[in-house]
Write a protein that holds these residues in place. Structure first.
Motif, PDB file in Angstrom:
ATOM      1  N   GLY A 100       0.815  -1.207   0.000  1.00  0.00           N
ATOM      2  CA  GLY A 100       0.000   0.000   0.000  1.00  0.00           C
ATOM      3  C   GLY A 100       0.850   1.259   0.000  1.00  0.00           C
ATOM      4  N   PHE A 101       1.953   1.230   0.735  1.00  0.00           N
ATOM      5  CA  PHE A 101       2.867   2.381   0.775  1.00  0.00           C
ATOM      6  C   PHE A 101       3.527   2.609  -0.582  1.00  0.00           C
ATOM      7  CE2 PHE A 101       7.176   4.038   1.423  1.00  0.00           C
ATOM      8  CZ  PHE A 101       6.887   5.246   2.052  1.00  0.00           C
ATOM      9  N   VAL A 102       4.009   1.543  -1.202  1.00  0.00           N
ATOM     10  CA  VAL A 102       4.686   1.652  -2.492  1.00  0.00           C
ATOM     11  C   VAL A 102       3.723   2.147  -3.574  1.00  0.00           C
ATOM     12  CG1 VAL A 102       5.761   0.306  -4.348  1.00  0.00           C
ATOM     13  CG2 VAL A 102       6.452  -0.060  -1.978  1.00  0.00           C
ATOM     14  N   LEU A 103       2.465   1.738  -3.500  1.00  0.00           N
ATOM     15  CA  LEU A 103       1.472   2.157  -4.487  1.00  0.00           C
ATOM     16  C   LEU A 103       0.815   3.482  -4.123  1.00  0.00           C
ATOM     17  CD1 LEU A 103      -0.285  -1.239  -5.321  1.00  0.00           C
ATOM     18  CD2 LEU A 103       1.589  -0.109  -6.510  1.00  0.00           C
ATOM     19  N   ASP A 104       1.331   4.128  -3.063  1.00  0.00           N
ATOM     20  CA  ASP A 104       0.870   5.459  -2.647  1.00  0.00           C
ATOM     21  C   ASP A 104      -0.624   5.460  -2.297  1.00  0.00           C
ATOM     22  OD1 ASP A 104       1.340   8.119  -2.016  1.00  0.00           O
ATOM     23  OD2 ASP A 104       0.818   8.843  -4.016  1.00  0.00           O
ATOM     24  N   MET A 105      -1.055   4.430  -1.567  1.00  0.00           N
ATOM     25  CA  MET A 105      -2.441   4.361  -1.122  1.00  0.00           C
ATOM     26  C   MET A 105      -2.610   5.094   0.190  1.00  0.00           C
ATOM     27  SD  MET A 105      -3.529   0.383  -1.883  1.00  0.00           S
ATOM     28  CE  MET A 105      -3.539  -0.282  -3.557  1.00  0.00           C
ATOM     29  N   GLY A 106      -3.819   5.564   0.438  1.00  0.00           N
ATOM     30  CA  GLY A 106      -4.122   6.203   1.701  1.00  0.00           C
ATOM     31  C   GLY A 106      -4.325   5.168   2.801  1.00  0.00           C
ATOM     32  N   PHE A 107      -4.563   5.671   4.015  1.00  0.00           N
ATOM     33  CA  PHE A 107      -4.710   4.781   5.161  1.00  0.00           C
ATOM     34  C   PHE A 107      -5.873   3.811   4.984  1.00  0.00           C
ATOM     35  CE2 PHE A 107      -6.761   3.895   9.270  1.00  0.00           C
ATOM     36  CZ  PHE A 107      -5.724   3.230   9.917  1.00  0.00           C
ATOM     37  N   PHE A 108      -7.048   4.340   4.654  1.00  0.00           N
ATOM     38  CA  PHE A 108      -8.225   3.480   4.540  1.00  0.00           C
ATOM     39  C   PHE A 108      -8.140   2.567   3.323  1.00  0.00           C
ATOM     40  CE2 PHE A 108      -9.843   7.046   7.113  1.00  0.00           C
ATOM     41  CZ  PHE A 108     -10.348   6.334   8.184  1.00  0.00           C
ATOM     42  N   GLU A 109      -7.499   3.040   2.261  1.00  0.00           N
ATOM     43  CA  GLU A 109      -7.300   2.170   1.097  1.00  0.00           C
ATOM     44  C   GLU A 109      -6.387   0.996   1.449  1.00  0.00           C
ATOM     45  OE1 GLU A 109      -5.763   5.052  -1.637  1.00  0.00           O
ATOM     46  OE2 GLU A 109      -7.661   5.143  -2.742  1.00  0.00           O
ATOM     47  N   ASN A 245       3.392  -7.248 -18.537  1.00  0.00           N
ATOM     48  CA  ASN A 245       4.014  -7.087 -17.222  1.00  0.00           C
ATOM     49  C   ASN A 245       3.047  -7.592 -16.148  1.00  0.00           C
ATOM     50  OD1 ASN A 245       5.095  -6.081 -14.765  1.00  0.00           O
ATOM     51  ND2 ASN A 245       6.147  -4.439 -15.858  1.00  0.00           N
ATOM     52  N   PHE A 246       3.351  -8.760 -15.558  1.00  0.00           N
ATOM     53  CA  PHE A 246       2.458  -9.352 -14.551  1.00  0.00           C
ATOM     54  C   PHE A 246       2.277  -8.428 -13.344  1.00  0.00           C
ATOM     55  CE2 PHE A 246       4.029 -13.774 -16.027  1.00  0.00           C
ATOM     56  CZ  PHE A 246       3.146 -13.737 -17.097  1.00  0.00           C
ATOM     57  N   THR A 247       3.363  -7.804 -12.917  1.00  0.00           N
ATOM     58  CA  THR A 247       3.290  -6.952 -11.722  1.00  0.00           C
ATOM     59  C   THR A 247       2.444  -5.716 -11.985  1.00  0.00           C
ATOM     60  OG1 THR A 247       5.477  -7.713 -11.031  1.00  0.00           O
ATOM     61  CG2 THR A 247       4.655  -5.703 -10.008  1.00  0.00           C
ATOM     62  N   HIS A 248       2.540  -5.161 -13.182  1.00  0.00           N
ATOM     63  CA  HIS A 248       1.699  -4.015 -13.527  1.00  0.00           C
ATOM     64  C   HIS A 248       0.227  -4.398 -13.454  1.00  0.00           C
ATOM     65  CE1 HIS A 248      -0.356  -1.058 -16.120  1.00  0.00           C
ATOM     66  NE2 HIS A 248       0.600  -0.220 -15.719  1.00  0.00           N
ATOM     67  N   THR A 249      -0.094  -5.605 -13.935  1.00  0.00           N
ATOM     68  CA  THR A 249      -1.474  -6.095 -13.862  1.00  0.00           C
ATOM     69  C   THR A 249      -1.918  -6.257 -12.422  1.00  0.00           C
ATOM     70  OG1 THR A 249      -1.183  -7.289 -15.956  1.00  0.00           O
ATOM     71  CG2 THR A 249      -3.028  -7.956 -14.559  1.00  0.00           C
ATOM     72  N   LEU A 250      -1.036  -6.800 -11.560  1.00  0.00           N
ATOM     73  CA  LEU A 250      -1.360  -6.975 -10.145  1.00  0.00           C
ATOM     74  C   LEU A 250      -1.603  -5.635  -9.470  1.00  0.00           C
ATOM     75  CD1 LEU A 250      -1.548  -8.851  -7.613  1.00  0.00           C
ATOM     76  CD2 LEU A 250       0.897  -8.414  -7.280  1.00  0.00           C
ATOM     77  N   CYS A 251      -0.741  -4.660  -9.732  1.00  0.00           N
ATOM     78  CA  CYS A 251      -0.892  -3.347  -9.110  1.00  0.00           C
ATOM     79  C   CYS A 251      -2.189  -2.672  -9.547  1.00  0.00           C
ATOM     80  CB  CYS A 251       0.303  -2.462  -9.454  1.00  0.00           C
ATOM     81  SG  CYS A 251       1.860  -3.015  -8.723  1.00  0.00           S
ATOM     82  N   SER A 252      -2.532  -2.790 -10.840  1.00  0.00           N
ATOM     83  CA  SER A 252      -3.773  -2.216 -11.325  1.00  0.00           C
ATOM     84  C   SER A 252      -4.981  -2.886 -10.666  1.00  0.00           C
ATOM     85  CB  SER A 252      -3.866  -2.377 -12.854  1.00  0.00           C
ATOM     86  OG  SER A 252      -2.805  -1.692 -13.492  1.00  0.00           O
ATOM     87  N   PHE A 253      -4.876  -4.203 -10.455  1.00  0.00           N
ATOM     88  CA  PHE A 253      -5.952  -4.943  -9.807  1.00  0.00           C
ATOM     89  C   PHE A 253      -6.107  -4.514  -8.352  1.00  0.00           C
ATOM     90  CE2 PHE A 253      -7.285  -8.903  -7.528  1.00  0.00           C
ATOM     91  CZ  PHE A 253      -8.594  -8.903  -7.949  1.00  0.00           C
ATOM     92  N   TYR A 254      -5.003  -4.342  -7.662  1.00  0.00           N
ATOM     93  CA  TYR A 254      -5.038  -3.902  -6.270  1.00  0.00           C
ATOM     94  C   TYR A 254      -5.691  -2.514  -6.155  1.00  0.00           C
ATOM     95  CZ  TYR A 254      -2.277  -7.660  -4.143  1.00  0.00           C
ATOM     96  OH  TYR A 254      -1.846  -8.873  -3.652  1.00  0.00           O
ATOM     97  N   ARG A 257      -9.397  -2.727  -6.627  1.00  0.00           N
ATOM     98  CA  ARG A 257     -10.068  -3.309  -5.470  1.00  0.00           C
ATOM     99  C   ARG A 257     -10.442  -2.274  -4.426  1.00  0.00           C
ATOM    100  NH1 ARG A 257      -6.994  -8.773  -3.384  1.00  0.00           N
ATOM    101  NH2 ARG A 257      -8.416 -10.289  -4.339  1.00  0.00           N
ATOM    102  N   VAL A 258      -9.610  -1.298  -4.218  1.00  0.00           N
ATOM    103  CA  VAL A 258      -9.795  -0.383  -3.089  1.00  0.00           C
ATOM    104  C   VAL A 258     -10.526   0.899  -3.496  1.00  0.00           C
ATOM    105  CG1 VAL A 258      -7.765  -1.273  -1.930  1.00  0.00           C
ATOM    106  CG2 VAL A 258      -7.525   0.696  -3.456  1.00  0.00           C
ATOM    107  N   LYS A 259     -11.005   0.957  -4.714  1.00  0.00           N
ATOM    108  CA  LYS A 259     -11.752   2.159  -5.145  1.00  0.00           C
ATOM    109  C   LYS A 259     -13.069   2.271  -4.388  1.00  0.00           C
ATOM    110  CE  LYS A 259      -9.980   2.732  -9.865  1.00  0.00           C
ATOM    111  NZ  LYS A 259     -10.338   2.714 -11.291  1.00  0.00           N
TER     112      LYS A 259
END
Length: 259
Positions: A100-109, A245-254, A257-259
């Protein structure tokens, strides 16, 4: 939690439970004891669980030799100590917060992502895979001359946890150090590094799963559990050729999910 139980169906004349019912009763009692110990940390052997986690990377065969020892001394294959599960949960929580930190997500995300990963990706998918492998191994892999034995679901879940741990560390921890500056740079080197980590992680999962079922002496043809390596390597080659890029797909999926 015994992965092998007798299937003798005869009932004794004095009303005592037959051997299969007695085994089930024992298994149920051991499951209850295992779940009860989840809340008694002082009774857990975290040092031994950490040893298992280390050797799942360096020499997973040694981990399953310990399962053999447990069968000889305690008459059960599956773990009777939830320390491994507790440490795995800690790893899962810490690594997901890092994601979550690496993807720059907020606390609740990040909290929402953590709940998804723990209860869906780990628990939900883990229960599904363990049940599937339990069914396949009992239906197709048990030797004819050993029909008096079957693979218990508890052992199948233990094998899944063993295989899941290296995958978790590679994709949810080691990969974090390369995501923003290497893997997601939209270059060949980026998806080469990212997809190679996926290849190693999923390969570990397949191999450790194979070792878990091949450790049971009453199973046959367990080498078929290595067959997924073929489509895995093929998919890896295609992903490099197509720039997927598998990781790019995973990050987009993550993020979705939290939207």
């Amino acid at each position: 939690m015994l992965p092998s139980t007798s299937v003798n169906s005869s009932v004794q004349g004095n009303g005592v439970l037959n051997s299969r019912d007695a085994a089930r009763h024992t298994a149920g009692a051991k499951r209850y004891k295992y779940l009860r110990r989840l809340f008694r940390f002082r009774q857990m052997d975290f040092e031994f669980a950490a040893w298992q986690m280390l050797y799942l990377f360096t020499s997973p065969q040694r981990v399953y030799r310990n399962f053999h020892y447990r069968k000889q001394t305690k008459d059960q294959w599956a773990r009777d100590d939830p320390a491994f599960l507790v440490l795995l949960s800690v790893w899962l929580c810490v690594s997901t917060i890092g994601f979550g930190f690496v993807l720059d997500m907020g606390f609740f995300e990040t909290i929402k992502l953590l709940l998804w990963v723990v209860f869906i990706d780990c628990v939900g998918v883990g229960l599904l895979i363990a049940t599937l492998m339990w069914f396949i191994s009992n239906k197709y892999l048990v030797k004819r001359q050993s029909r008096d034995y079957d693979v218990e679901w508890g052992y199948a879940f233990d094998v899944h946890l063993n295989a899941f741990y290296p995958l978790l560390v590679i994709l949810h921890f080691i990969q974090l150090f390369f995501i923003n500056h290497v893997i997601l740079t939209d270059t060949f080197i980026g998806y080469l590094v990212g997809n190679t980590l996926w290849l190693v992680a999923v390969g570990y999962y397949i191999y450790v799963t194979f070792l878990g079922y091949s450790a049971l002496p009453f199973l046959k043809n367990t080498v078929i559990l290595l067959y997924p390596f073929a489509p895995l390597i093929l998919l890896y080659g295609l992903s490099l050729a197509l720039g997927w890029n598998f990781t790019h797909t995973l990050c987009s999926f993550y993020k979705y999910r939290v939207k």
